[in-house]
Design a protein around this motif. Structure first.
Motif, short mmCIF file in Angstrom:
data_model
loop_
_atom_site.label_atom_id
_atom_site.label_comp_id
_atom_site.label_asym_id
_atom_site.label_seq_id
_atom_site.Cartn_x
_atom_site.Cartn_y
_atom_site.Cartn_z
N GLU A 1 0.67 -1.24 -0.01
CA GLU A 1 0.19 -0.33 0.46
C GLU A 1 0.74 1.01 -0.05
O GLU A 1 0.25 2.04 0.08
N ASP A 2 2.25 1.04 0.30
CA ASP A 2 2.76 2.58 0.35
C ASP A 2 4.04 2.71 -0.47
O ASP A 2 4.68 1.72 -0.58
N PRO A 3 4.06 2.97 -2.11
CA PRO A 3 4.98 3.24 -2.67
C PRO A 3 6.24 3.35 -2.06
O PRO A 3 7.04 2.95 -3.24
N GLN A 4 6.30 4.10 -1.01
CA GLN A 4 7.71 5.10 -0.74
C GLN A 4 8.58 4.06 -0.14
O GLN A 4 9.41 4.22 -0.05
N GLU B 1 9.49 1.57 -1.18
CA GLU B 1 10.31 1.17 -2.11
C GLU B 1 11.25 2.39 -2.18
O GLU B 1 10.87 3.31 -3.15
N THR C 1 13.63 -2.46 -0.58
CA THR C 1 12.38 -2.31 0.74
C THR C 1 13.32 -1.98 1.54
O THR C 1 14.21 -2.33 1.97
N GLN D 1 3.77 -9.60 -4.92
CA GLN D 1 2.46 -10.07 -5.53
C GLN D 1 2.15 -10.96 -5.85
O GLN D 1 1.08 -11.87 -5.71
#
Ligand SMILES: Cc1cc2nc3c(=O)[nH]c(=O)nc-3n(C[C@H](O)[C@H](O)[C@H](O)COP(=O)(O)O)c2cc1C
Length: 355
Positions: free
Chosen positions: A24-27, A29, A227, A299
Motif C-alpha cells: 500500500e505504500d509505494p515509498q 520501495e 525495500t 504480489q
C-alpha cells in the motif's frame, strides 16, 4: 522457550502488517544506484545468443541462473502458507534458490510450522532457513537453529542482522551485544553453512571481517535501494525515527564495492533493490555469486506459482540478454570480472587536461 499465545499472534499480525505496508505504500520501495554502474557493450560479441550459458552452482546444486528468492515470509495464517508454497513451486520449476522469512514464529508453535515445510514442493533446489541473529541474545541456541534447518530440510541457514528494523519496531529486540562470539560458537556446531544477511541496510567491511573471524564464509549484503524496513516499521511506530532513517545504510552496490577485498574468502550474495536481470548482471560482475530478489515477487506469490515463475523468467531473459551483449558465454567468465565495467571516459579526459 515456549512463546505466549499473544506473542505468537503478535508475530503473525506483524507479518501481515509488513505485507500491507509493502503493497500500500509505494515509498517503501527506495531507489537503487545500479544505474550508475555501466557495463562495456560489445558490438562484436563473437558468440551465439543461443549458446549463452547462465547456469551456475550454489551450495553444490545447479541453478539455471544466479537467482535467489530472498527471505519473505512464513507463519500460521493461511495466506502466509500459500505465499511460501507458490514461491517454492516456482523456485523448483525455474531451478533457482529460495530462502524463507524468519522462522522465529514456528519455534514451538506447531501451527506456524506447516508454512515452512516447503521441501515437498521444491525437492531439488537449494533452500535457506532463517532466524534473526539477535535471537541468540534472547534464548535461542543450537537447538532452535537445528529445528529451523530441519523443518525445511535446508541446505544453509540465514542469520539475519536487522539492527535498524529492531530499534524502529515498537516491540523490537535490540540487544545486539557480543553476537559475533555466539555466531562463531554456532558455526562450530551446525553442519550446514551459516549465511550472514542484512535486510536492506548493507553489510560493511567490518561486519564481513567479524563474520570471517567467526568462521562464516557466506554473506548476503542486502543493501539499501529496495525495500526499506525502517519505513515499513515507521508505519507501526508512534514516532518518525523510521522515516528519518528510511535511507540509512550502504547501498547494495556500495556494499559490494567495499566487500571486494574479501573475495574469494567471502562468498557474496547481492540483494536489496535488485529489480532486473541487468541489476543481477552488474552484481555478478562486481563479485556476487548470486542475486536475491524479495519485494517484486510478493504480489505474484499472492496469486500463483505461475505468476512467480513468469517474473523469474523475465529476470532470466534480461540476464541472458545482458550476458550476450557483454560477449560472455559462461557464468565463470562473468563473475568478478572488472574488465566488463565501463570506466567513465570523462574522468580520464579531465585528468589529462589538468595534468
Ligand atoms: C514481504 C517481505 C518480508 C520479509 N521478511 C523478511 C524476514 O522475515 N527475514 C529476513 O531476513 N528478511 C526479510 N525480508 C527482507 C528481504 O529478504 C530482503 O533482504 C530485502 O527486502 C531487500 O530485498 P528487496 O529490495 O528485493 O525487497 C522481507 C522482505 C519482504 C519484501
Amino acid at each position: 522457550m515456549s512463546r505466549e499465545p499473544n506473542q505468537q499472534q503478535q508475530i503473525t499480525q506483524r507479518k501481515q502488517d509488513h505485507i500491507r505496508a509493502i503493497l500500500e505504500d509505494p515509498q517503501v520501495e527506495r531507489h537503487s544506484d545500479f544505474e550508475q554502474i555501466r557495463l562495456m557493450h560489445r558490438a562484436l560479441p563473437e558468440i551465439d545468443y543461443a549458446q549463452v550459458d547462465t547456469s551456475c552452482a550454489f551450495l553444490g546444486k545447479k541453478l539455471r541462473f544466479p537467482f535467489l528468492i530472498s527471505s519473505m515470509t512464513g507463519g500460521a495464517a493461511q495466506n502466509l502458507q500459500q505465499i511460501n508454497r507458490h514461491l517454492a513451486e516456482a523456485a523448483e520449476n525455474s531451478q533457482v534458490a529460495m530462502a524463507v522469512g524468519s522462522q522465529r514464529t514456528m519455534i514451538r508453535n506447531a501451527s506456524a510450522e506447516e508454512s515452512f515445510k516447503i521441501r515437498q514442493y521444491a525437492p531439488s533446489i537449494p533452500l535457506i532457513a532463517n532466524i534473526g541473529a539477535v535471537q541468540l541474545n534472547y534464548g535461542f541456541g543450537v537447538d532452535e537453529i537445528r529445528r529451523a534447518i530441519d523443518i525445511l530440510q535446508a541446505d544453509a541457514i540465514y542469520l539475519h542482522l536487522n539492527p535498524l528494523q529492531e530499534i524502529i519496531q515498537p516491540e523490537g529486540d535490540s540487544n545486539f551485544s557480543a553476537l559475533a562470539d555466539k555466531i562463531a560458537r554456532l558455526a562450530e556446531q551446525i553442519e550446514q553453512p551459516i549465511i550472514l544477511k542484512e535486510v536492506g541496510s548493507g553489510l560493511s567491511p567490518q561486519d564481513i571481517q567479524l563474520g570471517l573471524d567467526a568462521g562464516i564464509e557466506w554473506f548476503d549484503l542486502a543493501g539499501h535501494g529496495g525495500t526499506s524496513w525502517s519505513r515499513i516499521e515507521a508505519h507501526r511506530s508512534d514516532n518518525d525515527l523510521g522515516i528519518l532513517l528510511q535511507d540509512w545504510g550502504l547501498s547494495t552496490s556500495e556494499s559490494l564495492y567495499l566487500a571486494q577485498p574479501f573475495i574469494p574468502q567471502a562468498k557474496l550474495i547481492a540483494s536489496g533493490g535488485i529489480r532486473s536481470g541487468i541489476d543481477m548482471l552488474k552484481s555478478v560482475v562486481m563479485g556476487a555469486r548470486l542475486a536475491g530478489v524479495a519485494a517484486p515477487l510478493l504480489q505474484p506469490a499472492m496469486t500463483s506459482s505461475e505468476e512467480v515463475a513468469a517474473k523469474i523468467a523475465q529476470f532470466h531473459q534480461e540476464f541472458t540478454a545482458g550476458q550476450f551483449l557483454l560477449g560472455i558465454e559462461k557464468f565463470a567468465d562473468l563473475h568478478f570480472n572488472s574488465d566488463l565495467i565501463l570506466q567513465s571516459p570523462w574522468h580520464s579526459l579531465s585528468k589529462k587536461r589538468s595534468g
